[in-house]
Design an enzyme around this catalytic site. Structure first.
Site, short mmCIF file in Angstrom:
data_model
loop_
_atom_site.label_atom_id
_atom_site.label_comp_id
_atom_site.label_asym_id
_atom_site.label_seq_id
_atom_site.Cartn_x
_atom_site.Cartn_y
_atom_site.Cartn_z
N LYS A 189 -6.72 -2.09 -2.15
CA LYS A 189 -6.09 -0.76 -2.39
C LYS A 189 -6.99 -0.23 -3.83
CE LYS A 189 -1.54 -1.01 -0.66
NZ LYS A 189 -0.12 -1.18 -0.99
N LYS B 76 1.72 2.75 5.54
CA LYS B 76 2.24 3.98 5.12
C LYS B 76 1.22 4.81 4.47
CE LYS B 76 6.28 1.69 3.27
NZ LYS B 76 5.71 0.79 2.57
N LYS C 147 -4.48 -3.00 9.94
CA LYS C 147 -3.02 -3.13 9.79
C LYS C 147 -2.49 -1.48 9.92
CE LYS C 147 -0.98 -3.50 5.45
NZ LYS C 147 0.27 -3.90 4.83
#
Ligand code: AQP
Length: 336
Positions: A113, A202, A199
């Site tokens: 991230k 969201k 994966k």
């Protein structure tokens, strides 16, 4: 004998998708009768990446409503909102002060991230796993049902608890209970519809990469129609050359309730033109009761708020007791 304690949560960072459902919430529902469960909407985690203040509160209620719509039963489970209980933030601070920086720098999710955020990466993102450790440890949790992506954070939670116990507890009187992860093999990692090697998430910028629990039938049909496949005839599980095929068959099995062996035989001679409509219909049917129940719950906000108020009271009593125990072990005086 009292039941073992379970704790888990989802961030209100966007629309919940099949990964959140099959990797986490559906498993909570299946095991809830055996345990004493606490399920929180982890809205403090939601601001570790840039967030929209206009939608945060509403998204938080929506996730709580989805927990109920997916089958979380208040007879066995407590539902609450993380930010309503200050003990989560306070224990995070105490744990921060005993957690080595390099333990956090090693976390894969942080690295992934942080890459996306470049120079703007906040301290909160690095600290995310310590907040998660506080969430879990506050409730003397025995089991944490999560998807496989959270396994490393669970290991860190245990390492932090061991460190607290070593420094401030004794063998026969540990300060914190060590939790175990509860990770199902099937559905533990639901992959993106546009790339079978990453994966479903969201935060993927492409809406086409995920099926949201509240997607209308037309959106589900469109996403499955356009999802990535391969030119090979016949469908099979576990071929590393065909990650999309494995993912879509797994989704079909999980959503239809058919065992893997049955799906393997049913689909072995199918082409994508035959399989995709089958998966579409199965997904729409599986999500329909959840969507109907969700609409009912959201039409009575007062009822939802009363559930969350009761949940907060119950959770806060447990959390405050643990926090007091940790503060005392750290050497703090009791409030005058
Ligand atoms: N693709 C997935 N497969 C299986 N399980 C998954 N989970 C998430 N994605 C998958 C599980 O869902 C629970 C809640 O996750 P979260 O919302 O708290 O954070 P996350 O893991 O970071 O989920 P996302 O969708 O990938 O969100 P963003 O993009 O905001 O980071 C966890 O138990 C997780 O394992």
């Amino acid at each position: 004998m009292s039941k073992q304690r379970v704790l888990s949560g989802v961030q209100p960072t966007g629309n919940l998708h099949l990964g959140n459902y099959l990797g986490a919430i559906r498993n909570w529902v299946e095991i809830q009768q055996q345990y004493d469960n606490f399920f929180c909407v982890v809205d403090l985690h939601a601001i570790t990446v840039p967030h929209d203040r206009a939608t945060l509160a509403d998204n938080t209620y929506k996730v709580a409503a989805l927990y109920l719509a997916c089958g979380i039963d208040l007879a066995y489970s407590t539902i609450f909102i993380q930010s309503h209980i200050p003990a989560h933030s306070e224990l995070t601070w105490l744990l921060n002060c005993i957690t080595p920086l390099n333990w956090l720098e090693r976390m894969i999710q942080f690295k992934e991230k942080a890459l996306k955020q470049g120079e703007n990466v906040g301290v909160g993102l690095l600290d995310y796993p310590v907040l998660m450790a506080a969430d879990i440890l506050l409730y003397d949790t025995d089991k944490v049902p999560v998807g496989e992506d959270q396994k490393q954070h669970l290991e860190l939670t245990r390492d932090i608890a061991v460190r607290v116990n070593d420094q401030f507890g004794s063998k026969d009187k540990p300060v914190l209970k060590l939790p175990d992860p509860l990770i199902r093999t099937e559905g533990a990692r639901v992959m993106s519809l546009t790339d079978g090697t990453s994966k479903m998430s969201k935060s993927d910028p492409s809406e086409m990469s995920r099926i949201n629990l509240l997607d209308p039938p037309e959106a589900i049909a469109k996403k499955i129609k356009r999802c990535k496949t391969d030119p090979v005839k016949g469908l099979e599980f576990d071929n590393p050359e065909r990650p999309e095929c494995n993912n879509l068959l797994t989704l079909y099995g999980l959503l239809s309730g058919k065992p893997k062996s049955e799906v393997a035989i049913e689909c072995q001679d199918m082409g994508w033109g035959q399989f995709k409509p089958l998966l579409t219909e199965t997904t729409i049917e599986a999500l329909k009761p959840i969507q109907e129940k969700y609409q009912m719950i959201m039409s009575d906000r007062d009822y939802l708020k009363s559930i969350l108020r009761d949940g907060r009271q119950k959770a806060e009593a447990v959390a405050n007791e643990t926090l007091a125990r940790v503060k005392s072990a750290f050497g703090y005086s009791t409030p005058l």
